[in-house]
Design a protein around this motif. Structure first.
Motif, PDB file in Angstrom:
ATOM      1  N   ILE A  16       0.831  -1.197   0.000  1.00 30.80           N
ATOM      2  CA  ILE A  16       0.000   0.000   0.000  1.00 30.80           C
ATOM      3  C   ILE A  16       0.869   1.251   0.000  1.00 30.80           C
ATOM      4  CG2 ILE A  16      -1.645   1.339   1.367  1.00 30.80           C
ATOM      5  CD1 ILE A  16      -2.935  -1.317   2.166  1.00 30.80           C
ATOM      6  N   THR A  17       1.928   1.246   0.797  1.00 32.96           N
ATOM      7  CA  THR A  17       2.820   2.409   0.849  1.00 32.96           C
ATOM      8  C   THR A  17       3.481   2.657  -0.495  1.00 32.96           C
ATOM      9  OG1 THR A  17       3.236   1.994   3.190  1.00 32.96           O
ATOM     10  CG2 THR A  17       4.796   3.406   2.042  1.00 32.96           C
ATOM     11  N   ILE A  18       3.959   1.590  -1.116  1.00 34.46           N
ATOM     12  CA  ILE A  18       4.573   1.734  -2.445  1.00 34.46           C
ATOM     13  C   ILE A  18       3.544   2.254  -3.435  1.00 34.46           C
ATOM     14  CG2 ILE A  18       5.463   0.399  -4.398  1.00 34.46           C
ATOM     15  CD1 ILE A  18       7.035  -1.249  -2.336  1.00 34.46           C
ATOM     16  N   GLY A  19       2.340   1.713  -3.386  1.00 35.14           N
ATOM     17  CA  GLY A  19       1.300   2.159  -4.300  1.00 35.14           C
ATOM     18  C   GLY A  19       0.885   3.601  -4.101  1.00 35.14           C
ATOM     19  N   LEU A  20       0.916   4.057  -2.858  1.00 32.93           N
ATOM     20  CA  LEU A  20       0.499   5.430  -2.574  1.00 32.93           C
ATOM     21  C   LEU A  20       1.584   6.458  -2.895  1.00 32.93           C
ATOM     22  CD1 LEU A  20      -1.441   5.028   0.791  1.00 32.93           C
ATOM     23  CD2 LEU A  20      -2.395   5.710  -1.404  1.00 32.93           C
ATOM     24  N   PHE A  21       2.837   6.144  -2.601  1.00 31.32           N
ATOM     25  CA  PHE A  21       3.879   7.158  -2.689  1.00 31.32           C
ATOM     26  C   PHE A  21       4.820   7.006  -3.882  1.00 31.32           C
ATOM     27  CE2 PHE A  21       2.772   7.104   1.857  1.00 31.32           C
ATOM     28  CZ  PHE A  21       2.338   8.404   1.959  1.00 31.32           C
ATOM     29  N   ALA A  22       5.057   5.798  -4.356  1.00 32.56           N
ATOM     30  CA  ALA A  22       6.017   5.602  -5.445  1.00 32.56           C
ATOM     31  C   ALA A  22       5.652   6.362  -6.717  1.00 32.56           C
ATOM     32  CB  ALA A  22       6.208   4.118  -5.732  1.00 32.56           C
ATOM     33  N   PRO A  23       4.403   6.316  -7.204  1.00 27.42           N
ATOM     34  CA  PRO A  23       4.105   7.063  -8.425  1.00 27.42           C
ATOM     35  C   PRO A  23       4.347   8.562  -8.300  1.00 27.42           C
ATOM     36  CG  PRO A  23       2.392   5.446  -8.042  1.00 27.42           C
ATOM     37  CD  PRO A  23       3.262   5.472  -6.812  1.00 27.42           C
ATOM     38  N   ALA A  24       4.033   9.143  -7.147  1.00 29.46           N
ATOM     39  CA  ALA A  24       4.265  10.581  -6.955  1.00 29.46           C
ATOM     40  C   ALA A  24       5.753  10.896  -6.943  1.00 29.46           C
ATOM     41  CB  ALA A  24       3.619  11.047  -5.656  1.00 29.46           C
ATOM     42  N   ILE A  25       6.549  10.068  -6.269  1.00 23.73           N
ATOM     43  CA  ILE A  25       7.996  10.280  -6.225  1.00 23.73           C
ATOM     44  C   ILE A  25       8.606  10.082  -7.606  1.00 23.73           C
ATOM     45  CG2 ILE A  25      10.154   9.365  -5.271  1.00 23.73           C
ATOM     46  CD1 ILE A  25       8.511   8.766  -2.690  1.00 23.73           C
ATOM     47  N   ILE A  26       8.143   9.059  -8.316  1.00 15.28           N
ATOM     48  CA  ILE A  26       8.641   8.807  -9.673  1.00 15.28           C
ATOM     49  C   ILE A  26       8.286   9.971 -10.584  1.00 15.28           C
ATOM     50  CG2 ILE A  26       8.376   7.326 -11.708  1.00 15.28           C
ATOM     51  CD1 ILE A  26       7.924   4.995  -9.666  1.00 15.28           C
ATOM     52  N   TRP A  27       7.078  10.508 -10.470  1.00 14.60           N
ATOM     53  CA  TRP A  27       6.689  11.659 -11.285  1.00 14.60           C
ATOM     54  C   TRP A  27       7.599  12.845 -11.013  1.00 14.60           C
ATOM     55  CZ3 TRP A  27       4.817  16.207  -9.023  1.00 14.60           C
ATOM     56  CH2 TRP A  27       4.535  17.220  -9.946  1.00 14.60           C
ATOM     57  N   PHE A  28       7.844  13.139  -9.726  1.00 14.53           N
ATOM     58  CA  PHE A  28       8.710  14.263  -9.380  1.00 14.53           C
ATOM     59  C   PHE A  28      10.115  14.051  -9.940  1.00 14.53           C
ATOM     60  CE2 PHE A  28      12.068  15.774  -6.546  1.00 14.53           C
ATOM     61  CZ  PHE A  28      11.914  17.136  -6.739  1.00 14.53           C
TER      62      PHE A  28
END
Length: 132
Positions: A16-28
């Motif tokens: 869940i943590t990876i799903g919530l935060f990884a896309p935003a960090i990858i986008w940045f």
């Protein structure tokens, strides 16, 4: 509480943590690194060297974008895998919180939005790199 259920809860928390935060960090990181590459390509003259009709800077930005799309898709696949596991055990009595399915949905939809944004922000960068 058994060791198996605590390991399962820990893995679900990671998913869940990876799903919530990884896309935003990858986008940045994609936006930041692609912008730096575009600026450095113009300053260093990499945009003057062409391979197969595109500048070296454009190729680098394309590679950075493909890595970002791949990593975002990987994080989404992890969420989807976790979501299918939740649906299999939904009818069984569980000690897990009821917020997990909601968080999985939020992670999936926000990750999908970030994936679309990564793809959409790549096109203008590549378009303007073609203008000399």
């Amino acid at each position: 509480m058994s060791t198996h259920s605590s390991d399962s809860q820990r893995r679900s928390g990671y998913s869940i943590t990876i799903g919530l935060f990884a896309p935003a960090i990858i986008w940045f990181l994609h936006l930041f690194v692609a912008s730096l590459t575009a600026e450095w390509g113009v300053i260093s003259g990499w945009n003057q060297n062409h391979m197969l009709g595109m500048s070296v800077t454009t190729w680098l930005i394309l590679a950075i974008s493909l890595v970002a799309v791949g990593l975002t898709a990987l994080s989404l696949s992890r969420v989807i895998h976790f979501d299918s596991r939740i649906k299999r055990t939904l009818g069984e009595p569980s000690t897990s919180e009821h917020s997990e399915p909601f968080l999985v949905n939020v992670a999936f939809y926000s990750g999908t939005v970030f994936l679309a944004v990564i793809c959409a922000q790549t096109f203008p960068i590549m378009f303007f790199m073609g203008i000399d």
